[in-house]
Design a protein around this motif. Structure first.
Motif, PDB file in Angstrom:
ATOM      1  N   ALA A   1       0.814  -1.211   0.000  1.00 54.03           N
ATOM      2  CA  ALA A   1       0.000   0.000   0.000  1.00 54.03           C
ATOM      3  C   ALA A   1       0.856   1.273   0.000  1.00 54.03           C
ATOM      4  O   ALA A   1       1.974   1.285   0.532  1.00 54.03           O
ATOM      5  CB  ALA A   1      -0.932  -0.013   1.206  1.00 54.03           C
TER       6      ALA A   1
ATOM      7  N   GLU B   1       0.817   3.964   1.724  1.00 54.03           N
ATOM      8  CA  GLU B   1       1.260   4.460   3.023  1.00 54.03           C
ATOM      9  C   GLU B   1       2.393   3.623   3.613  1.00 54.03           C
ATOM     10  O   GLU B   1       3.097   4.073   4.519  1.00 54.03           O
ATOM     11  CB  GLU B   1       0.094   4.538   4.013  1.00 54.03           C
TER      12      GLU B   1
ATOM     13  N   TRP C   1       4.597   4.004  -5.550  1.00 54.85           N
ATOM     14  CA  TRP C   1       3.399   4.629  -6.111  1.00 54.85           C
ATOM     15  C   TRP C   1       3.739   6.060  -6.502  1.00 54.85           C
ATOM     16  O   TRP C   1       3.392   7.008  -5.801  1.00 54.85           O
ATOM     17  CB  TRP C   1       2.252   4.600  -5.105  1.00 54.85           C
TER      18      TRP C   1
ATOM     19  N   CYS D   1      -5.744  -0.785  -5.043  1.00 53.16           N
ATOM     20  CA  CYS D   1      -5.694   0.524  -4.392  1.00 53.16           C
ATOM     21  C   CYS D   1      -6.555   1.528  -5.150  1.00 53.16           C
ATOM     22  O   CYS D   1      -6.321   1.783  -6.335  1.00 53.16           O
ATOM     23  CB  CYS D   1      -4.251   1.021  -4.312  1.00 53.16           C
TER      24      CYS D   1
ATOM     25  N   LYS E   1      -7.150   4.757  -3.981  1.00 51.61           N
ATOM     26  CA  LYS E   1      -6.915   6.100  -3.451  1.00 51.61           C
ATOM     27  C   LYS E   1      -6.977   7.152  -4.566  1.00 51.61           C
ATOM     28  O   LYS E   1      -6.514   6.917  -5.683  1.00 51.61           O
ATOM     29  CB  LYS E   1      -5.560   6.157  -2.747  1.00 51.61           C
TER      30      LYS E   1
ATOM     31  N   ARG F   1     -13.419   3.505 -11.430  1.00 49.91           N
ATOM     32  CA  ARG F   1     -13.552   2.819 -10.145  1.00 49.91           C
ATOM     33  C   ARG F   1     -14.520   1.658 -10.326  1.00 49.91           C
ATOM     34  O   ARG F   1     -15.571   1.806 -10.949  1.00 49.91           O
ATOM     35  CB  ARG F   1     -14.097   3.759  -9.076  1.00 49.91           C
TER      36      ARG F   1
ATOM     37  N   LYS G   1     -13.505  -4.398   0.822  1.00 48.32           N
ATOM     38  CA  LYS G   1     -12.955  -3.237   0.123  1.00 48.32           C
ATOM     39  C   LYS G   1     -14.034  -2.629  -0.764  1.00 48.32           C
ATOM     40  O   LYS G   1     -14.658  -3.321  -1.564  1.00 48.32           O
ATOM     41  CB  LYS G   1     -11.753  -3.648  -0.721  1.00 48.32           C
TER      42      LYS G   1
END
Length: 222
Positions: A158, A160, A166, A188, A190, A206, A213
Motif C-alpha cells: 500500500a 502508506e 506509487w 488501491c 486512493k 472505479r 474493500k
C-alpha cells in the motif's frame, strides 16, 4: 523481510510483514481478492489469444498461479513477467494452501513458479511462460522488457507503507510500456493513485471491490 503466514477469511493464506505492519493479501480473503482484482477486472477483459502480462509484486505467487490455472481453461497463452524485490523462499511457498484449496493436482506447477530460475523465461506449461526479475519498479527506466504489455497487475504494498512504489514516474513508464487497450488493475483506489494514472494517460474507472474493500481501480490505455 520477515513474514508470518496467516489464514484469511476465505481460508486461504496471506503473509504478514511485522516490519511494515502489512499483509500481502486482503485478510478478508486472499484468493477471492486476487480473482476479483486481477483476473475478473483485468485478465478476463483482454480478448487476445496471446497475452503479454506484467506483474508488480510476485509475492506469494498467488496471482501467477490463478493466471496459470485460468490459461488451462481458456487455452490462451500468457507470457508473465513479474518484478519482485524480496522473493519468498520455496520452504515458505510449500506451506501455502492455494493449490490445496483450488486444485491439489496443480501443486507441482505452483511450486515451479517459486523454484523457477530468475531472469530467464521458463515454460511452466505450454500456455504459461514465466520470467521473474529480482527488482522493483522504483527505477522504472532500469526495466527494459522485450515487448509492450497487454495486462498489468499492480500489486505493490500500500502507498502508506511503500510510497516509493506509487509515483508518477512509475505510472508514466508503465503507460509507455503498455499496448493500446492495455489494462492495469490494482486493489488501491486512493484518489492520488487514480490521479497519477490519469496524468500518465490512462482512462481510469472505479469498480466495486472484493469483500472488505469498497472500490478498486481499472486503468485502460485508449
Amino acid at each position: 523481510m520477515q513474514h508470518i503466514i496467516e489464514i484469511t477469511e476465505d481460508g486461504s493464506h496471506t503473509l504478514y510483514v511485522p516490519e511494515l505492519d502489512e499483509h500481502y493479501h486482503s485478510t478478508h480473503g486472499a484468493i477471492q481478492e486476487s480473482l476479483h482484482v486481477y483476473l475478473e477486472a483485468g485478465l478476463h477483459h483482454c480478448d487476445k489469444p496471446e497475452i503479454n502480462l506484467l506483474e508488480i509484486g510476485f509475492g506469494t505467487g498467488l496471482n501467477a498461479f490463478l493466471t496459470l490455472l485460468d490459461t488451462e481453461k481458456s487455452k490462451k497463452t500468457v507470457k508473465y513477467t513479474s518484478l519482485e524485490r524480496y522473493p519468498v523462499s520455496c520452504v515458505d511457498a510449500r506451506m501455502f494452501n492455494y493449490s490445496k484449496l483450488l486444485d491439489p493436482s496443480q501443486e507441482k506447477k505452483f511450486m515451479r513458479l517459486h523454484s523457477s530460475a530468475w531472469s530467464v523465461w521458463e515454460e511452466i506449461t505450454p500456455n504459461f511462460h514465466l520470467k521473474k526479475l529480482q527488482m522493483d519498479a522504483t527505477n522504472p527506466d532500469g526495466f527494459q522488457p522485450e515487448g509492450l504489455f497487454d495486462i498489468i497487475y499492480y500489486d505493490a504494498f500500500a502507498p502508506e507503507k511503500q510510497p516509493n512504489m506509487w509515483t508518477q514516474e512509475i505510472f508514466n513508464r508503465l503507460y509507455i510500456l503498455s499496448n493500446q487497450e492495455a489494462i492495469l488493475t490494482t486493489y488501491c483506489a486512493k484518489g492520488a493513485v487514480r490521479r497519477m494514472l490519469q496524468s500518465a494517460g490512462y482512462q481510469v474507472e472505479r469498480l466495486p471491490g472484493p469483500p472488505g474493500k469498497r472500490e478498486i481501480l481499472r486503468a485502460v490505455k485508449r
